[in-house]
Design an enzyme around this catalytic site. Structure first.
Site, PDB file in Angstrom:
ATOM      1  N   SER A 171      -9.099   3.356   0.603  1.00 19.84           N
ATOM      2  CA  SER A 171      -9.036   1.999   0.056  1.00 19.84           C
ATOM      3  C   SER A 171      -9.339   1.012   1.164  1.00 19.84           C
ATOM      4  CB  SER A 171      -7.636   1.721  -0.506  1.00 19.84           C
ATOM      5  OG  SER A 171      -7.484   0.349  -0.826  1.00 19.84           O
ATOM      6  N   TYR A 195       1.462   1.265   0.971  1.00 15.54           N
ATOM      7  CA  TYR A 195       0.176   1.729   0.455  1.00 15.54           C
ATOM      8  C   TYR A 195      -0.902   1.641   1.525  1.00 15.54           C
ATOM      9  CZ  TYR A 195      -3.879   2.130  -2.632  1.00 15.54           C
ATOM     10  OH  TYR A 195      -5.057   2.528  -3.239  1.00 15.54           O
TER      11      TYR A 195
END
Length: 245
Positions: free
Chosen positions: A142, A156
């Site tokens: 990501s 995250y």
């Protein structure tokens, strides 16, 4: 259309919906036999199998929670048993829990690490035993690895940063065997899981003025899985419409 992956076998973790399902469809379209894992989306998994099979693709769904080490290992074994080999592993499964440091539950922390990081290592460790020259490991990371962007994204972002670093080390470990390892880092991607107000705000942050499509992430994965990417390894390839620009 040229079937650049004819004769190849791929396993996509977390492949029943979203980006994962788009990757399954694209690899099958390019000629690969594709197995994919799912955990909580049995109906979507069945629909995807039916869709790919109707288009003439060879496809297998495997129920497996990526937080379970044994389930990840067994998914690799089931893929090889069903299709006779394994050439491409796409570590796509991931979970996202928001929360700031003051109130982030340790159980959520542990699950995110287990699914987003440990499963990548476990799946790769199991898969490369069956791969030869030209094998491909593709991790879905990501842009959060490089930019948290918002409060509550620390854990995250940490997991995706770990994936990017792990990719580099694995590329060194496996390079002599002719196996490449890369990370695809999607930016904001259209999904019906986010409210339209939030998506509208995200579009203002994009250089291209729009969010990405699942199929665009899958296109990068298809390139890395194919024969023209043989000299690309240890890389984090960003597909984000200029979000980080």
């Amino acid at each position: 259309m040229s079937k650049t992956l004819s004769g190849k076998v791929a396993l996509v973790t977390g492949g029943s919906r979203g980006i994962g399902a788009a990757i399954v469809r694209r690899l099958a379209r390019d000629g690969a036999a594709v197995a994919f894992t799912y955990s909580a989306s049995a109906d979507k998994a069945r629909a995807l199998v039916k869709d790919v099979a109707a288009s003439g693709g060879a496809v297998l769904s495997i129920e497996a929670d990526s937080a379970d080490v044994g389930a990840v290992q067994q998914a690799v074994a089931q893929t090889v048993e069903a299709f006779g080999r394994l050439d491409i592993l796409v570590n796509n499964a991931g979970v996202l829990t928001h929360g700031t440091v003051d109130d982030f539950a340790i159980a959520d922390f542990d699950r995110m690490v287990a699914v987003n990081v440990r499963a990548v290592f476990v799946g790769t460790q199991a898969a490369v035993k069956h791969m030869g020259q030209g094998g491909r490991v593709i991790n879905i990371g990501s842009v959060s690895a490089e930019r948290a962007g918002l409060p509550g994204a620390a854990v995250y972002s940490m997991t995706k940063g770990a994936v990017a670093s792990l990719t580099k080390g694995l590329a060194r470990d496996l390079g002599a065997r002719g196996i490449t390892v890369n990370t695809v880092q999607p930016g904001p991607t259209e999904t019906d899981m986010a409210a339209e107000e939030y998506r509208a705000w995200l579009r203002t942050l994009m250089a291209l003025g729009r969010m990405g499509q699942d199929s665009e992430i899958a296109s990068m994965v298809a390139f890395l899985a194919g024969p023209e990417s043989g000299f690309v390894t240890g890389s984090a390839l960003t597909v984000d419409g200029g979000f980080l620009a």
